[in-house]
Design a protein around this motif. Sequence first.
Motif, PDB file in Angstrom:
ATOM      1  N   MET A  15       0.831  -1.205   0.000  1.00  0.00           N
ATOM      2  CA  MET A  15       0.000   0.000   0.000  1.00  0.00           C
ATOM      3  C   MET A  15       0.866   1.257   0.000  1.00  0.00           C
ATOM      4  SD  MET A  15      -2.797  -1.414   2.768  1.00  0.00           S
ATOM      5  CE  MET A  15      -3.694   0.119   2.953  1.00  0.00           C
ATOM      6  N   ILE A  16       1.954   1.206   0.788  1.00  0.00           N
ATOM      7  CA  ILE A  16       2.878   2.346   0.819  1.00  0.00           C
ATOM      8  C   ILE A  16       3.538   2.525  -0.543  1.00  0.00           C
ATOM      9  CG2 ILE A  16       4.971   3.268   1.899  1.00  0.00           C
ATOM     10  CD1 ILE A  16       4.228   1.610   4.406  1.00  0.00           C
ATOM     11  N   ALA A  17       3.871   1.392  -1.173  1.00  0.00           N
ATOM     12  CA  ALA A  17       4.476   1.451  -2.509  1.00  0.00           C
ATOM     13  C   ALA A  17       3.509   2.061  -3.516  1.00  0.00           C
ATOM     14  CB  ALA A  17       4.889   0.051  -2.953  1.00  0.00           C
ATOM     15  N   ALA A  18       2.229   1.715  -3.410  1.00  0.00           N
ATOM     16  CA  ALA A  18       1.225   2.267  -4.324  1.00  0.00           C
ATOM     17  C   ALA A  18       1.119   3.789  -4.158  1.00  0.00           C
ATOM     18  CB  ALA A  18      -0.122   1.609  -4.073  1.00  0.00           C
ATOM     19  N   GLU A  19       1.131   4.245  -2.913  1.00  0.00           N
ATOM     20  CA  GLU A  19       1.096   5.689  -2.659  1.00  0.00           C
ATOM     21  C   GLU A  19       2.331   6.374  -3.247  1.00  0.00           C
ATOM     22  OE1 GLU A  19       0.857   6.027   1.538  1.00  0.00           O
ATOM     23  OE2 GLU A  19      -1.151   5.147   1.692  1.00  0.00           O
ATOM     24  N   THR A  20       3.477   5.711  -3.081  1.00  0.00           N
ATOM     25  CA  THR A  20       4.737   6.265  -3.594  1.00  0.00           C
ATOM     26  C   THR A  20       4.706   6.380  -5.113  1.00  0.00           C
ATOM     27  OG1 THR A  20       5.958   5.309  -1.729  1.00  0.00           O
ATOM     28  CG2 THR A  20       7.228   5.912  -3.700  1.00  0.00           C
ATOM     29  N   ILE A  21       4.238   5.332  -5.768  1.00  0.00           N
ATOM     30  CA  ILE A  21       4.179   5.324  -7.236  1.00  0.00           C
ATOM     31  C   ILE A  21       3.201   6.382  -7.747  1.00  0.00           C
ATOM     32  CG2 ILE A  21       3.513   3.934  -9.244  1.00  0.00           C
ATOM     33  CD1 ILE A  21       4.544   1.486  -7.656  1.00  0.00           C
ATOM     34  N   PHE A  22       2.083   6.535  -7.030  1.00  0.00           N
ATOM     35  CA  PHE A  22       1.101   7.557  -7.421  1.00  0.00           C
ATOM     36  C   PHE A  22       1.723   8.949  -7.372  1.00  0.00           C
ATOM     37  CE2 PHE A  22      -2.217  10.644  -6.355  1.00  0.00           C
ATOM     38  CZ  PHE A  22      -3.118  10.425  -7.390  1.00  0.00           C
ATOM     39  N   GLU A  23       2.431   9.236  -6.270  1.00  0.00           N
ATOM     40  CA  GLU A  23       3.075  10.545  -6.145  1.00  0.00           C
ATOM     41  C   GLU A  23       4.223  10.708  -7.145  1.00  0.00           C
ATOM     42  OE1 GLU A  23       4.129  11.530  -2.122  1.00  0.00           O
ATOM     43  OE2 GLU A  23       2.272  10.676  -1.306  1.00  0.00           O
TER      44      GLU A  23
ATOM     45  N   LEU B  64       4.283   9.452 -10.187  1.00  0.00           N
ATOM     46  CA  LEU B  64       3.715   9.699 -11.506  1.00  0.00           C
ATOM     47  C   LEU B  64       3.010  11.061 -11.592  1.00  0.00           C
ATOM     48  CD1 LEU B  64       2.206   6.167 -12.280  1.00  0.00           C
ATOM     49  CD2 LEU B  64       4.328   7.159 -13.188  1.00  0.00           C
ATOM     50  N   LYS B  65       2.316  11.414 -10.515  1.00  0.00           N
ATOM     51  CA  LYS B  65       1.518  12.635 -10.544  1.00  0.00           C
ATOM     52  C   LYS B  65       2.322  13.881 -10.200  1.00  0.00           C
ATOM     53  CE  LYS B  65      -2.852  14.609  -8.915  1.00  0.00           C
ATOM     54  NZ  LYS B  65      -4.046  14.427  -8.039  1.00  0.00           N
ATOM     55  N   GLU B  66       3.184  13.758  -9.168  1.00  0.00           N
ATOM     56  CA  GLU B  66       3.901  14.924  -8.671  1.00  0.00           C
ATOM     57  C   GLU B  66       5.397  14.885  -8.969  1.00  0.00           C
ATOM     58  OE1 GLU B  66       2.931  15.512  -4.556  1.00  0.00           O
ATOM     59  OE2 GLU B  66       0.869  14.798  -4.837  1.00  0.00           O
ATOM     60  N   LYS B  67       5.822  13.857  -9.728  1.00  0.00           N
ATOM     61  CA  LYS B  67       7.225  13.724 -10.138  1.00  0.00           C
ATOM     62  C   LYS B  67       8.185  13.579  -8.954  1.00  0.00           C
ATOM     63  CE  LYS B  67       5.800  14.272 -14.339  1.00  0.00           C
ATOM     64  NZ  LYS B  67       5.676  13.093 -15.250  1.00  0.00           N
TER      65      LYS B  67
END
Length: 282
Positions: free
Chosen positions: A85-93, A95-98
């Motif tokens: 779940m932490i990895a998913a949050e990290t990947i989202f940020e 991709l979205k926030e570079k």
Amino acid sequence: VIGLDYKNPYLSPFDEFQRFKTHPSIKKYLEGGKRIAYGARALIEGGLQSLPKMHMPGALLIGCDAGTLNMPKIKGSHTAMKSGMIAAETIFEHLKEKKGLSIYEQKFKDSWVYKELYLARNVKPSFSWGLILGILFTGIDQILFRGKLPFTLKHKHADHETLLPANKMKKIEYPKPDNVITFDKTSSVYLTGTNHAENQPVHLQLKDSNLPINYTLEKFDEPAQRYCPVGVYEVQIENNLPKFVINSQNCIHCKTCDIKEPSQNITWVTPEGGGGPKYGNM
């Protein structure tokens, strides 16, 4: 569970498990039952002190690949899911926030997973003092201090460094299987549903093909014959000379050889085509 930091090269984790089942307190629950499946897996129990850098360009290490198992509880599904779940949050940020993937490390340290591993950090290293002292210390550490002692024990060695020469250890004679409570490796492998494409490259690679016979057999009586739970490694006699044989088609990807090989001569690589065990009943 058998710790892979054992010293006797004659020890066989598979045969120790078979012998364990013959104990009266265990055997009474197995009598009259039917064996329907078999499997084996190496657990990463180094804990907090053994966590590697968990980010790299384009990838993150999570769960048991990173080593998030809670060793005292022998549980890791919950920590693996949370790290995912932490990895998913990290990947989202990312991709979205570079943001860089390195933020995963701080997010992990700020989570309850890190806290849980921190409180359990001293259990595994304490057993290097011996079983009795390890149990006593664990009781003090976990029950009295709740894992909050003001120091952190370190691991003294890697598991592959602990084997002693065969001529200094007592040979272990295991009883033959009765095929009722205890079984052999060959029939057990069948129950794993293991399958590898016949013509694929061998995924168990030797850095030095001469080392098993010229060094490991002579010094340790080639422990791969015993630490592998499915008999992948054998020493056969051909023309009166020993030959190291790898039955890679039997491999169930437990990674024990990658960990316990005393000279670190065996490298496990991902096999082609998704081959491996099919744990349908586990």
